[in-house]
Scaffold this motif. Structure first.
Motif, PDB file in Angstrom:
ATOM      1  N   PRO A  63       0.793  -1.227   0.000  1.00  0.00           N
ATOM      2  CA  PRO A  63       0.000   0.000   0.000  1.00  0.00           C
ATOM      3  C   PRO A  63       0.826   1.278   0.000  1.00  0.00           C
ATOM      4  N   HIS A  64       2.088   1.208   0.450  1.00  0.00           N
ATOM      5  CA  HIS A  64       2.896   2.426   0.562  1.00  0.00           C
ATOM      6  C   HIS A  64       4.268   2.281  -0.102  1.00  0.00           C
ATOM      7  N   HIS A  65       4.472   1.268  -0.947  1.00  0.00           N
ATOM      8  CA  HIS A  65       5.748   1.072  -1.614  1.00  0.00           C
ATOM      9  C   HIS A  65       5.507   0.599  -3.052  1.00  0.00           C
ATOM     10  N   CYS A  66       6.421   0.956  -3.931  1.00  0.00           N
ATOM     11  CA  CYS A  66       6.357   0.466  -5.305  1.00  0.00           C
ATOM     12  C   CYS A  66       7.767   0.402  -5.876  1.00  0.00           C
ATOM     13  N   ARG A  67       7.923  -0.428  -6.904  1.00  0.00           N
ATOM     14  CA  ARG A  67       9.190  -0.541  -7.609  1.00  0.00           C
ATOM     15  C   ARG A  67       9.071   0.230  -8.920  1.00  0.00           C
ATOM     16  N   LEU A  68      10.058   1.079  -9.228  1.00  0.00           N
ATOM     17  CA  LEU A  68      10.051   1.873 -10.446  1.00  0.00           C
ATOM     18  C   LEU A  68      11.270   1.527 -11.282  1.00  0.00           C
ATOM     19  N   THR A  69      11.040   1.166 -12.546  1.00  0.00           N
ATOM     20  CA  THR A  69      12.115   0.966 -13.518  1.00  0.00           C
ATOM     21  C   THR A  69      12.015   2.088 -14.540  1.00  0.00           C
ATOM     22  N   LEU A  70      13.107   2.840 -14.687  1.00  0.00           N
ATOM     23  CA  LEU A  70      13.070   4.050 -15.515  1.00  0.00           C
ATOM     24  C   LEU A  70      14.387   4.183 -16.260  1.00  0.00           C
ATOM     25  N   GLY A  71      14.344   4.867 -17.409  1.00  0.00           N
ATOM     26  CA  GLY A  71      15.542   5.074 -18.207  1.00  0.00           C
ATOM     27  C   GLY A  71      15.791   6.543 -18.498  1.00  0.00           C
ATOM     28  N   SER A  72      17.044   6.860 -18.910  1.00  0.00           N
ATOM     29  CA  SER A  72      17.410   8.232 -19.241  1.00  0.00           C
ATOM     30  C   SER A  72      18.659   8.193 -20.115  1.00  0.00           C
ATOM     31  N   TRP A  73      19.056   9.383 -20.599  1.00  0.00           N
ATOM     32  CA  TRP A  73      20.241   9.472 -21.440  1.00  0.00           C
ATOM     33  C   TRP A  73      21.522   9.436 -20.622  1.00  0.00           C
ATOM     34  N   SER A  74      21.429   9.731 -19.324  1.00  0.00           N
ATOM     35  CA  SER A  74      22.615   9.714 -18.467  1.00  0.00           C
ATOM     36  C   SER A  74      22.224   9.244 -17.085  1.00  0.00           C
ATOM     37  N   TRP A  75      23.223   8.763 -16.309  1.00  0.00           N
ATOM     38  CA  TRP A  75      22.937   8.307 -14.955  1.00  0.00           C
ATOM     39  C   TRP A  75      22.559   9.468 -14.055  1.00  0.00           C
ATOM     40  N   THR A  76      23.193  10.616 -14.248  1.00  0.00           N
ATOM     41  CA  THR A  76      22.846  11.796 -13.453  1.00  0.00           C
ATOM     42  C   THR A  76      21.423  12.243 -13.746  1.00  0.00           C
ATOM     43  N   GLY A  77      21.058  12.253 -15.036  1.00  0.00           N
ATOM     44  CA  GLY A  77      19.698  12.636 -15.403  1.00  0.00           C
ATOM     45  C   GLY A  77      18.672  11.667 -14.840  1.00  0.00           C
ATOM     46  N   LEU A  78      19.014  10.373 -14.807  1.00  0.00           N
ATOM     47  CA  LEU A  78      18.100   9.377 -14.260  1.00  0.00           C
ATOM     48  C   LEU A  78      17.920   9.590 -12.762  1.00  0.00           C
ATOM     49  N   ALA A  79      19.015   9.831 -12.041  1.00  0.00           N
ATOM     50  CA  ALA A  79      18.930  10.064 -10.594  1.00  0.00           C
ATOM     51  C   ALA A  79      18.090  11.307 -10.299  1.00  0.00           C
TER      52      ALA A  79
END
Length: 333
Positions: free
Chosen positions: A272-288
């Motif tokens: 109810p209060h947690h989820c897993r997110l998989t996401l992408g970006s052009w750079s690791w800094t941008g993803l963070a």
């Protein structure tokens, strides 16, 4: 009266920490007498809060789960934050109607000073063009699916082959995961009739009762639900695997709160209060940085490059906080 209300709010906040409190401890934290603590506990009970007395040498109190929702107490900042969240949820999410009714109820009980602040808020949630055909999912269906997934119980449901047909097919499955992908909710399950893994659009599901027997979870293909979903939808408008940098984190937020703002990612409900997110970006800094905008506690699952990027950002932000207000100007003579 204001002092008493503030004290009740502080007392309730302590009790909501899910631990037993002795009367002396509460009195010390609130700087009041044990007699006043007992009197305030009685007031909260009259308001509908189920507070039980804990037996023992020192005695104490515990806030239990109740059978109905008692009046809620919020400080000013909590009330404003709740109103903002409800306005956002009311703009095109799966619980839009319920969120609008909750916001109207909250506004009615607010004091004039807070109601004025809320009325100044005009939040517009813009949905991506590709999500324009997203069908609304009933909140009760999401709750029903979440319950059987958590209980590991077989599920029977009627399933419409497409949104344009009313012909339902009966299915019997072992439900494993509830996920969102590009503004749509999907149930990932092992189909007992077809003996294979399937993904089902949640807005087409009509659960039947009763549910079936409990089952032992199978290992999902690819090792995790993110790999499974991206492999199933590869080629349908792109996936998170198209990005050169892809990471996986656990957010301390409900999946329904994260999904509207992660259109290019995969959101998996963990509770109810947690989820897993998989996401992408052009750079690791941008993803963070993209993940950090959710403003909640973050647990990095991987890879190590993402954890390192969070560390780099933390150092930059710390340095920025130290230099706030310091303006450096370079003038040429």
């Amino acid at each position: 009266m204001h002092k008493t209300s503030s004290r009740l709010l502080a007392l309730l906040s302590l009790l909501q920490m899910h631990r037993d409190w002795s009367g002396d401890d509460l009195a010390g934290r609130l700087d009041i007498t044990s007699r006043t603590v007992r009197r305030d506990i009685d007031r909260l009970r009259e308001l509908g809060y189920p507070i039980t007395t804990v037996k023992g040498p020192a005695g104490g109190y515990r806030l239990e789960a109740g059978t109905h929702l008692p009046p809620l107490l919020f400080d000013d900042d909590q009330a404003v934050a709740l109103a903002i969240a409800l306005q956002t949820a009311a703009a095109g999410t799966t619980v839009a109607e319920d969120a609008s009714r909750a916001l109207a109820t909250l506004r009615q009980v607010m004091p004039p000073r807070l109601r004025h602040r809320i009325d100044l808020l005009r939040v517009t949630a813009v949905q991506p063009h590709a999500a324009g055909d997203t069908l609304q999912v009933e909140a009760q269906v999401l709750m029903d699916l979440s319950r059987v997934i958590d209980a590991r119980e077989e599920l029977r449901f009627d399933y419409a082959a497409s949104s344009s047909t009313s012909v339902d097919n009966s299915r019997r499955v072992q439900p494993h995961h509830l996920v969102t992908w590009r503004q749509r909710w999907y149930l990932v399950a092992w189909d007992l009739h077809r003996e294979d893994w399937r993904t089902f659009r949640v807005e087409r599901i009509r659960p039947r009762t009763p549910t079936g027997p409990r089952f032992a979870p199978r290992e999902i293909p690819g090792g995790n639900v993110s790999t499974f979903i991206t492999s199933r939808f590869r080629g349908n408008g792109g996936t998170t695997t198209d990005w050169p940098c892809q990471g996986e984190v656990v957010l301390h937020l409900p999946a329904a709160d994260v999904a509207p703002f992660a259109q290019d990612g995969i959101v998996e409900e963990l509770g109810p209060h947690h989820c897993r997110l998989t996401l992408g970006s052009w750079s690791w800094t941008g993803l963070a940085a993209a993940i950090g905008r959710f403003d909640t506690d973050i647990e990095v699952i991987g890879p190590p490059q993402l954890a390192a990027a969070f560390g780099d950002l933390a150092a930059r932000y710390t340095n920025a906080a130290r230099t706030t207000g310091q303006v450096r100007t370079d003038r040429s003579s």
